[in-house]
Design a protein around this motif. Structure first.
Motif, PDB file in Angstrom:
ATOM      1  N   ILE A  12       0.734  -1.154  -0.062  1.00 41.63           N
ATOM      2  CA  ILE A  12       0.025   0.025  -0.021  1.00 41.63           C
ATOM      3  C   ILE A  12       0.932   1.174   0.107  1.00 41.63           C
ATOM      4  O   ILE A  12       1.948   1.302   0.593  1.00 41.63           O
ATOM      5  CB  ILE A  12      -0.858   0.030   1.158  1.00 41.63           C
ATOM      6  CG1 ILE A  12      -1.805  -1.333   1.096  1.00 41.63           C
ATOM      7  CG2 ILE A  12      -1.692   1.378   1.374  1.00 41.63           C
ATOM      8  CD1 ILE A  12      -2.809  -1.715   2.116  1.00 41.63           C
ATOM      9  N   GLY A  13       0.454   2.238  -0.952  1.00 38.75           N
ATOM     10  CA  GLY A  13       1.429   3.371  -0.907  1.00 38.75           C
ATOM     11  C   GLY A  13       2.168   3.301  -2.165  1.00 38.75           C
ATOM     12  O   GLY A  13       3.402   4.121  -2.235  1.00 38.75           O
ATOM     13  N   ASN A  15       1.563   2.495  -5.330  1.00 40.67           N
ATOM     14  CA  ASN A  15       0.834   2.593  -6.612  1.00 40.67           C
ATOM     15  C   ASN A  15       0.452   1.412  -7.065  1.00 40.67           C
ATOM     16  O   ASN A  15       0.175   1.155  -8.359  1.00 40.67           O
ATOM     17  CB  ASN A  15       1.467   3.615  -7.673  1.00 40.67           C
ATOM     18  CG  ASN A  15       1.883   4.746  -7.301  1.00 40.67           C
ATOM     19  OD1 ASN A  15       0.878   5.493  -6.675  1.00 40.67           O
ATOM     20  ND2 ASN A  15       2.942   5.447  -7.297  1.00 40.67           N
ATOM     21  N   ASP A  20      -3.336  -0.714  -4.080  1.00 42.09           N
ATOM     22  CA  ASP A  20      -3.792   0.596  -3.915  1.00 42.09           C
ATOM     23  C   ASP A  20      -5.140   0.917  -4.390  1.00 42.09           C
ATOM     24  O   ASP A  20      -6.081   1.577  -3.971  1.00 42.09           O
ATOM     25  CB  ASP A  20      -2.799   1.492  -4.299  1.00 42.09           C
ATOM     26  CG  ASP A  20      -1.713   1.638  -3.374  1.00 42.09           C
ATOM     27  OD1 ASP A  20      -1.919   1.872  -1.910  1.00 42.09           O
ATOM     28  OD2 ASP A  20      -0.653   1.325  -3.563  1.00 42.09           O
ATOM     29  N   GLU A  24      -8.767   1.933  -2.257  1.00 41.05           N
ATOM     30  CA  GLU A  24      -9.459   3.044  -2.761  1.00 41.05           C
ATOM     31  C   GLU A  24     -11.011   2.844  -2.851  1.00 41.05           C
ATOM     32  O   GLU A  24     -11.754   3.448  -2.355  1.00 41.05           O
ATOM     33  CB  GLU A  24      -8.782   3.852  -4.019  1.00 41.05           C
ATOM     34  CG  GLU A  24      -8.299   5.075  -3.857  1.00 41.05           C
ATOM     35  CD  GLU A  24      -7.785   5.537  -5.077  1.00 41.05           C
ATOM     36  OE1 GLU A  24      -6.581   6.162  -4.892  1.00 41.05           O
ATOM     37  OE2 GLU A  24      -8.403   5.755  -6.035  1.00 41.05           O
ATOM     38  N   LYS A  28      -9.218  -0.625   3.545  1.00 42.40           N
ATOM     39  CA  LYS A  28      -7.961  -1.049   3.945  1.00 42.40           C
ATOM     40  C   LYS A  28      -8.264  -2.621   4.449  1.00 42.40           C
ATOM     41  O   LYS A  28      -6.980  -3.143   4.556  1.00 42.40           O
ATOM     42  CB  LYS A  28      -7.450  -0.337   4.960  1.00 42.40           C
ATOM     43  CG  LYS A  28      -6.448   0.699   4.361  1.00 42.40           C
ATOM     44  CD  LYS A  28      -5.664   1.448   5.686  1.00 42.40           C
ATOM     45  CE  LYS A  28      -4.245   1.755   5.039  1.00 42.40           C
ATOM     46  NZ  LYS A  28      -3.539   2.925   5.559  1.00 42.40           N
TER      47      LYS A  28
END
Ligand SMILES: Cc1ncc(COP(=O)(O)O)c(C=O)c1O
Length: 391
Positions: A12-13, A15, A20, A24, A28
């Protein structure tokens, strides 16, 4: 050397398309075993090489030089006993680009291109997005194993098919095509004068008792009408570095393909692509052998778990790939029922069958290339929410 495949690394983080995007859209708390890349780090030798290149600090234009071709040649020889001259190898960032360019260059709008379904859709979409006619030859599930329906395929070839897109091994059904099958496919392509585009991106994951045969190796005649797409992307988890090796034995086909690349402005690789490929193809055999063992363990675990806790599901025995194609029709013929169970209740993400075409409805594809603990958590979640669970 011990490799850390059990290490859980959050993506996560970064891209990540797999993680990710999911965070979105769904939050989570989801676990993802969907998109066909690995939640396992690339080999240490690759990471070290990329670190050194990153630290260099100048990211100007690059090119593919002799060491790239040598690494690819040695790999094709070692992995598939295929000796190819350097000139046959053409760099192209991605296999989907290569397939699209071949369709654009070697067919005209309205021409027919054949594929076996269910199938990884971006390859099929390369046909329809380019306004060609997608001719589907459905694979038949015979005693738990998918087979090509050659009668159907020949009937379809008679529609004037210009290209056969072969996924070898096949995604999502996990078939590793036998020599006899490849020979029959090739014979049809010769009889109906079709080009063979073989997408061998999953070829480095072949399970015990099966052998990957590159279709172009069958004979000189077949080689002369084949375009073989290979890549370290799946094998070493380098997908986003964008490097594929398109091997084209026929001189004039190869020149036309190179022209198509130029016409679309594709020429040199990104700064990190070639060093990653070279490290992967020359210094990572041990890592790959360990990875294969680890993935085998994951497949054995997943099959046993499903058999014990969700016996109404059928795992199609994978002959290759790190993907499990699971028949969930006993739970629901309709995907909406499967989505309620897996995504909404279990909070798990898989690739649902219809994303491989309508024949996939009622199936799911589980990507087992993850740390064992993540796979275990994910399977426990779907078992806990399993609609057919005995009280
Ligand atoms: C059969 C098949 N071909 C091609 C690709 C994608 O290749 P690339 O990223 O090089 O376009 C995938 C990725 O999942 C795949 O499964």
């Amino acid at each position: 050397m011990e490799f850390q495949f059990d290490e859980v690394v959050s993506r996560i983080g970064t891209n990540s398309a797999k993680w990710d995007g999911l965070v979105e859209s769904m939050g989570k708390d989801m676990i993802s075993l969907s998109v066909a890349d690995m939640d396992l780090k690339a080999p240490p030798a690759v990471v070290e090489k990329l670190e050194a290149f990153a630290k260099h600090g100048i990211y100007g234009y690059t090119d593919a030089f002799a060491s790239y071709y040598k690494a690819v040649q040695a790999w094709l020889d070692r992995a598939y006993q295929w000796q190819v001259p350097q000139e046959w190898i053409v760099f192209c960032p991605r296999i989907i680009q290569a397939v699209s360019l071949v369709i654009q260059k070697f067919t005209a709008e309205g021409d027919a291109v054949l594929i076996h379904t269910p199938v990884y859709q971006p390859v099929a979409k390369a046909v329809t997005l380019n306004n060609r006619i997608l001719v589907e030859s459905p694979l038949q599930l015979v005693s738990g194993r998918y087979e090509i329906d050659f009668e159907n395929m020949e009937l379809r070839m008679q529609q004037g098919v210009k290209i056969v897109l072969l996924i070898s091994p096949h995604n999502p059904v996990g078939r590793v095509w036998t020599r006899a099958e490849l020979e029959r496919i090739a014979a049809l392509c010769i009889k109906y004068d079709a080009l063979i585009v073989s997408d061998d991106i999953h070829a480095d994951f072949i399970h015990e008792g099966h052998e990957h045969i590159i279709i172009a190796k069958l004979s000189e005649e077949i080689a002369q009408r084949s375009i073989v797409c290979t890549s370290p992307g799946k094998t070493f988890n380098l997908a986003s570095l964008e490097i594929a090796n398109i091997v084209i034995p026929n001189d004039s086909i190869r020149e036309r393909f190179k022209q198509a690349l130029q016409q679309s402005g594709i020429h040199n690789p990104t700064f990190f692509a070639v060093p990653a490929l070279e490290a992967a193809y020359t210094a990572c055999d041990d890592w790959l052998a360990s990875l294969r063992e680890y993935l085998k363990g994951n497949i054995v675990y997943a099959k046993a778990f499903i058999q014990e806790h969700m016996p109404e599901l059928t795992v199609i025995e994978p002959e290759g790939t790190y993907l499990l194609w699971v028949d969930c029709r006993a739970v629901s013929q309709e995907e909406s029922g499967l989505k309620r169970w897996i995504e909404q209740t279990a909070r798990m993400s898989v690739s649902f069958g219809s994303s491989f075409g309508p024949e996939g409805e009622g199936f799911i594809r589980i990507n087992v290339a993850a740390p064992r603990s993540v796979l275990q958590d994910a399977l426990k979640r779907i078992a806990a929410a399993y609609p057919l669970k005995k009280a």
